[in-house]
Design a protein around this motif. Sequence first.
Motif, short mmCIF file in Angstrom:
data_model
loop_
_atom_site.label_atom_id
_atom_site.label_comp_id
_atom_site.label_asym_id
_atom_site.label_seq_id
_atom_site.Cartn_x
_atom_site.Cartn_y
_atom_site.Cartn_z
N ARG A 32 4.02 1.11 -3.59
CA ARG A 32 3.61 2.02 -2.39
C ARG A 32 4.25 3.11 -2.40
NH1 ARG A 32 2.57 -3.01 2.09
NH2 ARG A 32 0.80 -4.16 0.72
N TYR B 299 -1.11 5.87 0.76
CA TYR B 299 -1.23 4.31 0.63
C TYR B 299 -1.35 3.88 2.10
CZ TYR B 299 0.34 4.51 -4.20
OH TYR B 299 0.35 4.80 -5.54
N TYR C 197 1.64 1.88 3.45
CA TYR C 197 3.08 2.26 3.31
C TYR C 197 4.03 2.08 4.45
CZ TYR C 197 6.77 5.38 1.83
OH TYR C 197 8.10 5.78 1.63
N CYS D 137 -1.76 5.51 -8.70
CA CYS D 137 -3.09 4.77 -8.18
C CYS D 137 -3.95 4.62 -9.40
CB CYS D 137 -3.89 5.66 -7.16
SG CYS D 137 -3.19 5.69 -5.56
#
Length: 348
Positions: A66, A105, A108, A158
């Motif tokens: 993350r 994210y 996160y 990602c």
Amino acid sequence: MTTPRWKNRPEGSNWGDFGPDDQIGRLNFLTPEKVLQGIAEVKHGKSFCLSMPLDYPGGTVLSARRRPPQVMAGMRNGRPYYNYAMQDENPDLTDVITDDAVLIYTQYSTQWDALAHVGSHFDADGDGVDEMVYYNGFRAGTDVIGPEEPHFDEGTGCTHSGVEARKLGIESMAATGVQGRGCLIDLAHHFGMERKLIGYEEVMRACEADGVEVEKGDLVCLHTGFAKVILDMNKNPDPKVVASSCVELDGRDEKLLKWIDESGLAALIADNFSVEAFPGTKTEGRHATLPLHELCLFKLGIHLGELWYLSDLANWLRENGRSRFLLTAPPLRLPGAVGSPVTPIATV
């Protein structure tokens, strides 16, 4: 009870108890009466923000997978739409416009886990073969869709291509409003700031000492002090400090798991990375890495909140001899997401 999705339900689960297609689990306990109980706790009109800034903890020490949010300028006419002078298009216009976009994210920083965040291998259809399923028997590949042809982007970290929680996404949680009576258990006060595993006995000891009573439908917050440790490191977390700070729940403590079930709590929240110790303590045989997550998200439909900032609220509640408050904490109504940033508000 069976549904078109499952014939077997996991031992100790509540699949089907709220209906065959339920997607909010124990948030069904957040009835109008529970909202009124929360409102009744407002005596001073004082509010506490329970979110860290969403660019904390900083870096990737807590999770290598993350990354911090990236704030970017939008575009207009091939130029950054940031401090954009409209007079460049029309000399009679005085506006200066700024638009942005964010790559974030969802888990996160201060966040909610959706029920699609953690599933398990389980023989739900009774054919003798385990399949990947989530709460209430929703299926991986049918209801929670992963990428067919993953394309990893080094820049964002990602994998793209059609991911979506068609069921159990965070939007179902958001639609409930997530408002009710919060209840705080101050573990940091009783067990200090050094890392140690605690279980049912310690949690009950803290509750008894402070007169905390958890009732059906309460939104339970566990204060360990960890988020305060993270904030004090100013987006540069020290791995040694992270690894040695604050109590964590022992997710393999069966008495603790039984209490979570039998207490009737509607959601479980902590100011640390994963509520329970990560990874879980060692055990033999087939097992979940995170047994408390398995119980809450997979079996019981209990949403988990992580990395909330609870220290200021905990201090005020202690000074005023209280443990309850009104909690308002809806996630983003973002269809298909399996987690969400959140800016919770406690009102006392």
